[in-house]
Design a protein around this motif. Structure first.
Motif, PDB file in Angstrom:
ATOM      1  N   LEU A  84       0.838  -1.200   0.000  1.00 16.07           N
ATOM      2  CA  LEU A  84       0.000   0.000   0.000  1.00 16.07           C
ATOM      3  C   LEU A  84       0.873   1.250   0.000  1.00 16.07           C
ATOM      4  O   LEU A  84       1.834   1.343   0.771  1.00 16.07           O
ATOM      5  N   PRO A  85       0.566   2.228  -0.848  1.00 15.99           N
ATOM      6  CA  PRO A  85       1.366   3.464  -0.879  1.00 15.99           C
ATOM      7  C   PRO A  85       1.324   4.186   0.462  1.00 15.99           C
ATOM      8  O   PRO A  85       0.286   4.230   1.119  1.00 15.99           O
ATOM      9  N   PHE A  86       2.447   4.731   0.862  1.00 14.84           N
ATOM     10  CA  PHE A  86       2.616   5.509   2.093  1.00 14.84           C
ATOM     11  C   PHE A  86       2.418   4.660   3.358  1.00 14.84           C
ATOM     12  O   PHE A  86       3.278   4.632   4.228  1.00 14.84           O
ATOM     13  N   VAL A  87       1.236   4.005   3.469  1.00  8.77           N
ATOM     14  CA  VAL A  87       0.965   3.184   4.644  1.00  8.77           C
ATOM     15  C   VAL A  87       2.002   2.070   4.768  1.00  8.77           C
ATOM     16  O   VAL A  87       2.512   1.771   5.852  1.00  8.77           O
ATOM     17  N   GLY A  88       2.328   1.446   3.640  1.00  6.99           N
ATOM     18  CA  GLY A  88       3.281   0.349   3.644  1.00  6.99           C
ATOM     19  C   GLY A  88       4.677   0.753   4.060  1.00  6.99           C
ATOM     20  O   GLY A  88       5.458  -0.085   4.514  1.00  6.99           O
ATOM     21  N   GLN A  89       5.015   2.014   3.918  1.00  3.55           N
ATOM     22  CA  GLN A  89       6.354   2.492   4.262  1.00  3.55           C
ATOM     23  C   GLN A  89       6.408   3.180   5.618  1.00  3.55           C
ATOM     24  O   GLN A  89       7.492   3.558   6.075  1.00  3.55           O
ATOM     25  N   SER A  90       5.277   3.363   6.280  1.00  2.00           N
ATOM     26  CA  SER A  90       5.265   4.087   7.564  1.00  2.00           C
ATOM     27  C   SER A  90       4.544   3.303   8.656  1.00  2.00           C
ATOM     28  O   SER A  90       5.146   2.879   9.647  1.00  2.00           O
ATOM     29  N   VAL A  91       3.239   3.060   8.460  1.00  2.00           N
ATOM     30  CA  VAL A  91       2.441   2.411   9.486  1.00  2.00           C
ATOM     31  C   VAL A  91       2.802   0.936   9.632  1.00  2.00           C
ATOM     32  O   VAL A  91       2.925   0.426  10.754  1.00  2.00           O
ATOM     33  N   ILE A  92       2.975   0.248   8.512  1.00  2.00           N
ATOM     34  CA  ILE A  92       3.218  -1.197   8.553  1.00  2.00           C
ATOM     35  C   ILE A  92       4.502  -1.553   9.317  1.00  2.00           C
ATOM     36  O   ILE A  92       4.489  -2.470  10.143  1.00  2.00           O
ATOM     37  N   PRO A  93       5.639  -0.859   9.081  1.00  4.28           N
ATOM     38  CA  PRO A  93       6.822  -1.184   9.895  1.00  4.28           C
ATOM     39  C   PRO A  93       6.593  -0.976  11.389  1.00  4.28           C
ATOM     40  O   PRO A  93       7.095  -1.761  12.209  1.00  4.28           O
TER      41      PRO A  93
END
Length: 266
Positions: free
Chosen positions: A159-168
């Motif tokens: 997912l854009p943005f979410v995958g690089q911030s929230v997911i980690p």
């Protein structure tokens, strides 16, 4: 939010306890060192093989125009390695505890004795081989749960943005929770608390588990840190266990605090 600070405090107190009882350190470093060597080899192999795996798994991206194909595959390589790292952090604890089970059981019992008002510690009534079987079985169940979480986080990582911030961030919370469970299991298993009950206890106080486990997960990313932190992590998890079960605590000492006997001065 108070439980976050309390959990972090138990992690710190555990390291202090081991530092103050250095005779308990000794062989406790050896299981972590053996596991570290094994996992270092596996992660190095993953680092070299992840790129080839992603190329094999994404033939459709071969015809994409630059730079999109390279960026897409590079991001997938990162996710594959991140998933491997997440599994390594959690399973590192499980494997180290299994290799060093007799030592860590004795260390946890000593922490209990040092904090119990009567200087005693709960003891498992099961034979060693049975305890080892239960520990292995429960560790495998935890690894399956972590693997399921890892696959979900891997999928949402697209997912854009979410995958690089929230997911980690979620990944570290998941890792921290299961680290707390694995380490607290040493003390809880001696008390006859089964895996399902352990998970229920920790879910009832997630902030406490996160406060203990998330900083530890971050520390485990530092090379060799896990080897030196494991004994103190087991000690801290024993203190956390006493909190979860509302067991009384007293100041740390090597001697039981027996009440005085005989006449006292007025």
């Amino acid at each position: 939010m108070r439980d976050l600070a309390v959990g972090l405090g138990y992690l710190w107190q555990g390291q202090r306890w081991v530092a103050g009882h250095r005779r308990r350190l000794g062989l406790g470093l050896l299981p972590g060192l053996v596991t570290l060597v094994l996992y270092a080899g596996a992660l190095i192999g993953l680092a070299y093989g992840a790129d080839e795996f992603v190329v094999w798994a994404t033939p459709f991206a071969a015809d994409w125009s630059d730079p999109w194909g390279g960026l897409f595959r590079g991001f997938l390589v990162f996710l594959v390695f991140a998933l491997g790292l997440l599994l390594a952090v959690v399973t590192f604890t499980a494997v180290t505890l299994l290799i060093g089970q007799p030592f860590y059981d004795a260390l946890s019992a000593q922490v209990d004795r040092s904090r119990s008002p009567d200087g005693t510690a709960p003891e498992s009534e099961l034979p060693f081989w049975r305890d080892l079987f239960i520990s292995t079985r429960d560790s495998l169940r935890i690894v399956v749960r972590v693997l399921v979480w890892g696959i979900l986080l891997f999928a949402f990582g697209f997912l854009p943005f979410v995958g690089q911030s929230v997911i980690p961030a979620i990944g570290f919370c998941v890792t921290g929770f299961f680290l707390a469970e694995e380490l607290a299991a040493v003390a809880l298993q001696r008390r006859g608390v089964q895996l399902r009950e352990r998970l229920t206890l920790l879910r009832s106080r997630r902030l406490l588990a996160w406060g203990f486990g998330v900083p530890l997960a971050l520390a485990f990313l530092v090379p060799f840190a896990a080897v030196f932190l494991m004994p103190g992590a087991v000690a801290g998890a024993t203190l956390l266990t006493r909190d979860l079960l509302d067991e009384p605590n007293r100041a740390d000492t090597d001697e039981p605090s027996n009440p005085p006997t005989g006449p006292t001065e007025p």
